[in-house]
Design a protein around this motif. Structure first.
Motif, PDB file in Angstrom:
ATOM      1  N   UNK A   1      -2.495   5.416  -2.363  1.00  0.00           N
ATOM      2  CA  UNK A   1      -3.854   5.311  -1.829  1.00  0.00           C
ATOM      3  C   UNK A   1      -4.848   4.720  -2.833  1.00  0.00           C
ATOM      4  N   UNK A   2      -4.487   4.682  -4.114  1.00  0.00           N
ATOM      5  CA  UNK A   2      -5.388   3.982  -5.063  1.00  0.00           C
ATOM      6  C   UNK A   2      -5.456   2.490  -4.758  1.00  0.00           C
TER       7      UNK A   2
ATOM      8  N   UNK B   1      -6.045   1.411  -1.770  1.00  0.00           N
ATOM      9  CA  UNK B   1      -6.937   1.251  -0.607  1.00  0.00           C
ATOM     10  C   UNK B   1      -8.235   0.487  -0.927  1.00  0.00           C
ATOM     11  N   UNK B   2      -8.950   0.798  -1.991  1.00  0.00           N
ATOM     12  CA  UNK B   2     -10.160   0.012  -2.253  1.00  0.00           C
ATOM     13  C   UNK B   2      -9.875  -1.488  -2.419  1.00  0.00           C
ATOM     14  N   UNK B   3      -8.718  -1.813  -2.963  1.00  0.00           N
ATOM     15  CA  UNK B   3      -8.331  -3.216  -3.116  1.00  0.00           C
ATOM     16  C   UNK B   3      -7.947  -3.805  -1.763  1.00  0.00           C
ATOM     17  N   UNK B   4      -7.327  -2.999  -0.931  1.00  0.00           N
ATOM     18  CA  UNK B   4      -7.011  -3.439   0.438  1.00  0.00           C
ATOM     19  C   UNK B   4      -8.295  -3.710   1.208  1.00  0.00           C
ATOM     20  N   UNK B   5      -9.285  -2.853   1.027  1.00  0.00           N
ATOM     21  CA  UNK B   5     -10.587  -3.058   1.695  1.00  0.00           C
ATOM     22  C   UNK B   5     -11.191  -4.407   1.335  1.00  0.00           C
TER      23      UNK B   5
ATOM     24  N   UNK C   1       0.820  -1.215   0.000  1.00  0.00           N
ATOM     25  CA  UNK C   1       0.000   0.000   0.000  1.00  0.00           C
ATOM     26  C   UNK C   1       0.857   1.270   0.000  1.00  0.00           C
TER      27      UNK C   1
END
Lengths: 117, 117, 117, 117, 117, 117
Positions: E94-95, E97-101, E89
């Motif tokens: 920060x792009x 982040x949605x994949x981390x979520x 990450x």
């Protein structure tokens, strides 16, 4: 000219300019980058390998050089580094090959330096 | 050698070759690129900042140089340009750092040129 | 089902899970993300436009939705947002079009909500 | 200095280092790369054009140079190669332009060499 | 509906279609993918972490799910996997982040399944 | 539900919203996209294959679906399309596999439709 010296000198001269001009956000990115590679639940050594291989698949030559230096420092052998990068090459495809070429060239220079130290 | 001159001369020589060989699609891309940055509901100045920061996160050094020239031309200060690029650096991650380094170096050269004009 | 509600509920439920499991690095990324969009030499409003357009060219739909919400909040008109995204579309190419489609759909829903508030 | 010779010599010297250090995975990637461009249901010539244009949109200059050599070898004209790359430029956006510039420069050198052979 | 089951069933049904239609190149890619994650100079466990984190920075949700399954299988703890993804990450911005979520949501489901087995 | 219908209806409804809101730049991108795939020095059929494979390596599922429709329309066989995508898979790596899975599923639906027409 010397491959290692060219990279190190340029990186350090350019970093100085970035720091001189940095706003608080850029400063935070630099400090975040440092704490990211500390020991935790996952050991620092594995984190360096992640740093290297994610940089490779994102095809950032300067990032790869930086993490190659770190990976040699924390004790990976040349064979281990090659195998780690091979995983990245499968994941990222043949467009990674030119970056692998430059990485192997740099890696050889790093091990030459180490053996002659 | 001169950082600004190297980029400008190479870009202009290479652009000539592209135009000489362009089919109608390439010609349209070039003309589209020009009208994109005009004033509209959104002012041209903000559009230049978008041009710069999208080029930075896509990690295209030559595009970044081009838009740095434009951003200085339309009146952004060095501090504003750094802060804009810092946003891009957060969005795009530390792999953007080597591109930020080259961008700051180029930006300093642009402001040196401007002050000595 | 409601486009806005689906995104907001999912994002907020998933964010809770990320925060519950976050190590110190992930926490820092989240706090860095927040301070990035503050007023500075460059105003917060322009930074939101950078957040939107860099997310668009990097083709992250959830990031685009988030920044569309912010751009409406800080006062951009629909026309301005479209023009900002059009710059991103030129820079990033026709592969951005499917993301533009979803963005415009979300943007219309946001303005519908605003007008009916 | 000679554009073609610089690329060819560097590529071949670096490839030697990669092969010398390759594990079995890297060796397999190299052999896979070779069989990929053979005649099948789709002819080898079209596959070379795919190799070129996918490399271009992924913005890998060395890959582009390699596939330009191949495309000239299998008999594409300069106009056809330009039109193929124009499709890639529309798909990939204006950030592809600097790579197109370098590609056209290399392509001209290749056709100069061919005409003087 | 069940997050794990949805992914596993879809992946397996789609893989069947790919194999049914595969030419020799696609077959080779699939077999290469398998041998890539074997023990060698670098242990298979570290290679799985590389598989996960390179997939994360390249923002491929299905690849991330696949490697999360593998990482849990080879014995990483939830904390170690989070820390590994945190490195990705930082590198990817920060792009990611949605994949981390989505990854954390899937990871929680995997550990729930494991504890209830 | 029907895979083809879902895509076609969503695409057409969303395109309508884009066109309704388009500024002159977005309109130009749409018209450029159309003229790009015309016959020229390179035939339209090969250009469609380039459209498909560049979309695949850039991992845009909706773009892939669009170009699969076009490739079937201009007369490619299923085997040829698979081989073209296989080239893209080698170039783009195993992260392309989930996109290949969805592409093959869509391609089968297209040929089913054609045979039952």
């Amino acid at each position: 000219m010397d491959l290692l010296k060219e990279y190190r000198d340029r990186r350090s001269a350019q970093n100085k300019k970035v720091i001189d001009n940095a706003d608080k956000v850029v400063k935070r990115i630099f400090s975040l980058d440092t704490i990211t590679f500390h020991d935790g639940a996952l050991d620092a050594k594995t984190k360096e390998m992640i740093g290297l291989t994610t940089s490779l698949v994102l095809r950032c030559d300067d990032c790869v050089k930086y993490h190659l230096e770190k990976c040699v420092e924390v004790g990976y052998t040349k064979e281990q580094i090659i195998e780690g990068m091979a995983v990245g090459n499968v994941v990222g495809g043949t467009i990674v090959i030119p970056h692998l070429r430059r990485a192997v060239e740099y890696l050889e220079a790093l091990f030459d330096e180490k053996e002659n130290a």
